[in-house]
Design a protein around this motif. Structure first.
Motif, short mmCIF file in Angstrom:
data_model
loop_
_atom_site.label_atom_id
_atom_site.label_comp_id
_atom_site.label_asym_id
_atom_site.label_seq_id
_atom_site.Cartn_x
_atom_site.Cartn_y
_atom_site.Cartn_z
N THR A 1 6.77 19.25 0.44
CA THR A 1 7.11 17.88 0.76
C THR A 1 7.53 17.96 2.74
OG1 THR A 1 6.59 16.15 -0.79
CG2 THR A 1 7.34 15.87 1.56
N GLY A 2 8.30 19.55 2.56
CA GLY A 2 9.11 19.51 3.91
C GLY A 2 8.53 20.68 4.73
N SER A 3 7.78 21.52 3.66
CA SER A 3 6.62 22.74 4.14
C SER A 3 5.67 21.58 5.06
CB SER A 3 6.77 22.95 2.88
OG SER A 3 8.16 24.53 2.65
N LEU A 4 5.13 21.30 4.11
CA LEU A 4 3.78 20.21 4.52
C LEU A 4 4.08 19.27 5.99
CD1 LEU A 4 1.56 19.96 0.92
CD2 LEU A 4 1.02 21.27 2.89
N ALA A 5 5.29 18.67 5.83
CA ALA A 5 5.50 18.24 7.43
C ALA A 5 6.20 18.79 8.64
CB ALA A 5 6.75 17.58 6.68
N THR A 6 6.50 20.43 8.01
CA THR A 6 6.88 20.87 8.92
C THR A 6 5.54 21.65 9.83
OG1 THR A 6 8.88 21.63 7.52
CG2 THR A 6 7.93 23.21 9.48
N LEU A 7 4.20 21.73 8.34
CA LEU A 7 3.27 22.62 9.07
C LEU A 7 2.37 22.04 10.15
CD1 LEU A 7 0.97 24.26 9.08
CD2 LEU A 7 0.03 23.10 7.13
N LEU A 8 2.37 19.80 9.49
CA LEU A 8 1.34 18.71 10.78
C LEU A 8 2.19 19.35 11.35
CD1 LEU A 8 -0.19 17.26 10.29
CD2 LEU A 8 1.23 15.44 9.98
N PHE A 9 3.64 18.86 12.15
CA PHE A 9 4.36 18.64 13.15
C PHE A 9 3.68 20.47 13.56
CE2 PHE A 9 8.18 21.25 15.67
CZ PHE A 9 7.97 19.77 16.48
N LEU A 10 3.87 21.19 13.62
CA LEU A 10 3.84 22.91 13.84
C LEU A 10 2.56 22.90 14.84
CD1 LEU A 10 5.37 25.63 11.24
CD2 LEU A 10 5.51 25.06 13.89
N ARG A 11 1.13 21.97 13.97
CA ARG A 11 0.04 21.91 14.59
C ARG A 11 -0.11 20.75 15.47
NH1 ARG A 11 -1.68 26.34 13.89
NH2 ARG A 11 -3.44 25.73 14.86
N ILE A 12 0.10 19.90 15.20
CA ILE A 12 0.25 19.21 16.38
C ILE A 12 1.25 19.31 17.78
CG2 ILE A 12 1.59 16.83 16.96
CD1 ILE A 12 0.82 16.15 14.47
N ALA A 13 2.46 20.51 17.71
CA ALA A 13 3.34 21.20 18.79
C ALA A 13 2.43 22.44 19.36
CB ALA A 13 4.42 21.98 17.64
N GLY B 1 1.80 22.58 23.60
CA GLY B 1 0.66 24.17 23.68
C GLY B 1 -0.29 24.36 24.55
N LEU B 2 -1.51 24.41 23.73
CA LEU B 2 -3.07 24.10 24.52
C LEU B 2 -2.84 23.41 26.09
CD1 LEU B 2 -4.69 24.72 21.61
CD2 LEU B 2 -4.37 26.77 23.24
N ARG B 3 -1.75 21.85 26.27
CA ARG B 3 -2.21 21.16 26.66
C ARG B 3 -1.30 21.06 27.88
NH1 ARG B 3 -5.41 16.61 25.04
NH2 ARG B 3 -4.04 15.19 25.95
N ALA B 4 -0.59 21.75 27.41
CA ALA B 4 0.44 21.98 28.33
C ALA B 4 0.49 23.12 29.99
CB ALA B 4 2.02 22.59 28.08
N LYS B 5 0.78 22.90 30.93
CA LYS B 5 0.43 23.96 32.16
C LYS B 5 -0.28 25.14 31.94
CE LYS B 5 1.70 24.38 36.69
NZ LYS B 5 2.85 24.79 37.55
N ASN B 6 -1.16 25.19 31.77
CA ASN B 6 -2.07 26.15 31.73
C ASN B 6 -1.96 26.78 30.27
OD1 ASN B 6 -2.37 27.14 34.56
ND2 ASN B 6 -0.25 27.62 34.69
N ALA B 7 -1.77 25.59 29.81
CA ALA B 7 -2.45 26.41 28.04
C ALA B 7 -1.43 27.42 27.88
CB ALA B 7 -3.49 26.88 27.69
N LEU B 8 0.19 27.06 28.35
CA LEU B 8 0.86 28.22 28.24
C LEU B 8 2.27 27.09 27.67
CD1 LEU B 8 0.91 30.54 30.70
CD2 LEU B 8 -0.43 30.71 28.37
N GLY B 9 2.30 26.29 26.70
CA GLY B 9 3.87 25.31 26.91
C GLY B 9 4.58 26.25 25.59
N LEU B 10 5.73 26.14 25.17
CA LEU B 10 6.30 26.50 24.23
C LEU B 10 5.75 26.80 22.88
CD1 LEU B 10 8.84 27.89 23.03
CD2 LEU B 10 9.98 26.08 23.21
N GLY B 11 4.98 25.34 22.46
CA GLY B 11 4.43 24.74 21.38
C GLY B 11 3.40 25.64 20.95
#
Length: 159
Positions: free
Chosen positions: A103-115, A120-130
């Motif tokens: 459960t914790g791992s899948l919740a983390t994965l969901l957060f990571l994919r959204i981040a 990340g990609l939608r940040a300035k120049n597609a270079l965000g920390l996410g």
């Protein structure tokens, strides 16, 4: 095949099944963004819009500002990683993996994919920390869950 009334069918993958709709909803959102970017740029095929040139600027815009390219890469990257991650998670669940870890791992994965996309990609120049956090975290999830899945069935191989 129909199930007669009164027979209880056990839930085989309740944890993976709980997270699959959230991953599915985010997949649809990413696909919708690709469609909207295609419509707004009148680009029916491909992943890049035609370079825009201003009269005073002979250089085209950098690719990182191309919203269609960003949308298609966000969607494609999701498709490249999430199905395998969910498959490995399902194998862990089917072979008796710890429910809290899963459960914790899948919740983390969901957060990571959204981040990866939103920070990340939608940040300035597609270079965000996410972007690096999401990428490395997803690879870590797949490597970790794959190792856990192998450990769960080690006795099958005589270990």
């Amino acid at each position: 095949m129909s199930v007669p009334v009164g027979i209880t069918v056990p839930k085989l993958l309740p944890i993976t099944g709980t997270f699959a709709p959230a991953f599915g909803a985010y997949f649809v959102l990413l696909g919708l963004r690709v469609s909207l970017a295609r419509q707004s740029t009148h680009t029916l095929l491909g992943d890049r819009t035609a370079p825009e040139k201003a009269a005073s600027d002979p250089k085209p815009k950098p690719l990182s500002t191309d919203q269609l390219l960003i949308a298609t890469r966000a969607h494609a990257n999701f498709v490249e990683n999430v199905p395998l991650a969910l498959l490995v998670a399902a194998l862990v669940e089917l072979n008796g993996g710890d429910r809290r870890i899963l459960t914790g791992s899948l919740a983390t994965l969901l957060f990571l994919r959204i981040a990866h996309v939103e920070l990340g990609l939608r940040a300035k120049n597609a270079l965000g920390l996410g972007r690096p956090v999401g990428t490395l975290g997803t690879w870590g999830f797949i490597a970790g869950m794959s190792s856990y899945a192998a450990w769960l069935v080690k006795s099958y191989w005589g270990f």
